[in-house]
Write an enzyme that holds these catalytic residues in place. Structure first.
Site: not given
Lengths: 311, 311
Positions: A132, A185
């Site tokens: 991530e 994001t």
């Protein structure tokens, strides 16, 4: 011992409205697939990616799937292994549905399966978090933990990592709509203020506690009352077309609660059954159409299993 | 119908470390007693207060017990009633143990008993909150709700008020030590900053969620790991002598968790049994003695009943 495996890993809804950075749950659809093969030539290679419109890197050091598989092999002392990876993306990238998590988790679950499940699902979480970090500059766990463990997951603490599976009502369903607009994001995170009023934080943790309580007692009303976000949603919703109109529609159609999935632009509703979820996705997609925005929708029970071997 | 009643209401530990303003639990001791009588002469009178060293007002409009009883009578349309109140304080004032709450709750439970339990315990919470506002300038519910309902209580929301009973492990005990130093609630509140870092708030709500989860699953380790406060304790602990030394002692002796009760100066530990709780209070009191501070101690299971009629 098998020398190849095909794995599906689920999309995930992080935050669940009030639980910014600490709560998430998995769904049965969408999700990504990885086909992994043991080969003679040492090293980890990505041989094929489909469904990404050429957006994901094939370089094994830069792709989150191969990079986390390399970390895993290093950890178990098998850097000598030869592995090829096919990644079949079956969900939109940058949708707020844990797209990179689903891929990374599928890869880690696949390599762990090929090497005899040396690590538990929980033990795989830190490897997925490193993935991530590579994908979005921030090693959060609220997508990867539910993607690996299935169901609702609480990330109580990051240092040390403490990940807890929560129960949920058997019939709980998710209605997800992805409006095809771009909300990276990183940008979505940067919109959030670094300081908040304590009185707002108190409201937020009252709601987080209420949501957890509602999940333990299958109290749909309490789950719904607790799905309130006074801190992050007011900012992030700005990037999502028709957000408040969609909320109203969803609640009018009987949603338990409604909010942004992860950092958006996907939105989700929790419902008591699939029929209600279907009605909600239909209504939200129709609404988005009125402002010329295309969308994808997904209806699914909460996923209790996490990743699964498909062949 | 009875014309007099004697009621005990329990002390409470608000916040429970991570749950600032939203969590609290009741204990069996200490607590306050109210003796209430129906009399012919209309109006609410306080005829006697013991155990307060003359610190509490006898004026019915200024005393939280009589003021909230008057509110109750107004609500049920019986302002014509004649009532006398004796308040027997059996716990220290300004201790952080919900002293005013215990008195107010005892009075409300008494008047509700005399008038045939017209309201539920939950329905009495707003009346008790008004009493808290009179006592400490802030109408919080994290003492009065557990004092009324017993056990662990979550105040999910204040507007609208949403109060939820949480389960807890059967054997859970509290070790409480009150160091005899003065920390007025108003001052303790004013020390807290109005803005906090979002990243600290995230830690806090991760812990709140973990604590609630631990209470549902009777997971003592999780309860303990979750009893961490990164926001309020670092400030309030300054006012409490030997705070960190006491924490170390309590944890070394097997406490599940340790922290400040309400706004202090009382501290508490949760334990798996009364024997451990007793050892902890002995050790903390001995420690306070080394810096010439007198203290009181209380050992009790978590109180499951709330207020009770004594005669």
């Amino acid at each position: 011992m098998r020398d190849s495996v095909k794995v599906f890993a689920p999309a995930t809804v992080a935050n669940v409205v009030c639980g910014f950075d600490v709560l998430g749950f998995a769904v049965n659809a969408p999700g990504d697939e990885v086909i992994m093969r043991l080969v003679d030539e040492p090293g980890v290679k990505i041989t094929k990616i489909t469904g990404d419109d050429g957006r994901l890197p094939l370089d094994p050091a830069k792709n989150t799937v191969s990079a986390s598989v390399q970390d895993y092999l290093k950890h178990i002392g098998r850097e000598d292994a030869g592995i090829t990876i096919e990644l079949h993306k079956k969900m939109p990238i940058g949708s707020g549905l844990g797209s990179s998590s689903a891929s990374t988790v599928a890869g880690l679950f696949a390599v762990n399966t090929l090497f005899g499940n040396l690590l538990s699902r929980k033990e795989l979480v830190p490897f997925a978090m490193k993935g991530e970090e590579l994908a979005c500059g921030y090693g959060h766990a609220d997508n990867v933990a539910p993607a690996l463990m299935g169901g609702f997951v609480l990330v109580r603490s990051y240092e040390p990592l403490d990940v807890i599976s929560l129960p949920f009502p058997e019939d709980l369903c998710a209605a997800i709509v992805y409006p095809e607009v771009d909300v990276p994001t990183k940008d979505a995170r940067q919109m959030i203020r670094s300081k908040v009023f304590l009185k707002d934080a108190v409201k937020q943790w009252g709601n987080v506690a209420g949501l957890v309580s509602g999940l333990y007692t299958s109290d749909y009303d309490l789950i719904g009352r607790s799905m309130v976000d006074v801190l992050v949603e007011p900012v992030r919703s700005i990037l999502i077309p028709e957000f408040y109109a969609m909320r109203q529609l969803a609640m009018d159609l009987g949603a338990v609660g409604f909010g942004i999935s992860g950092s958006g632009p996907s939105v989700f509703a929790l419902t008591r059954n699939q029929e209600t979820a279907r009605k909600i996705t239909d209504a939200l997609q129709a609404r988005l159409k009125t402002v010329q925005i295309n969308s994808l929708s997904f209806v699914s029970p909460v996923n209790a299993k996490g990743p699964v071997v498909l062949d």
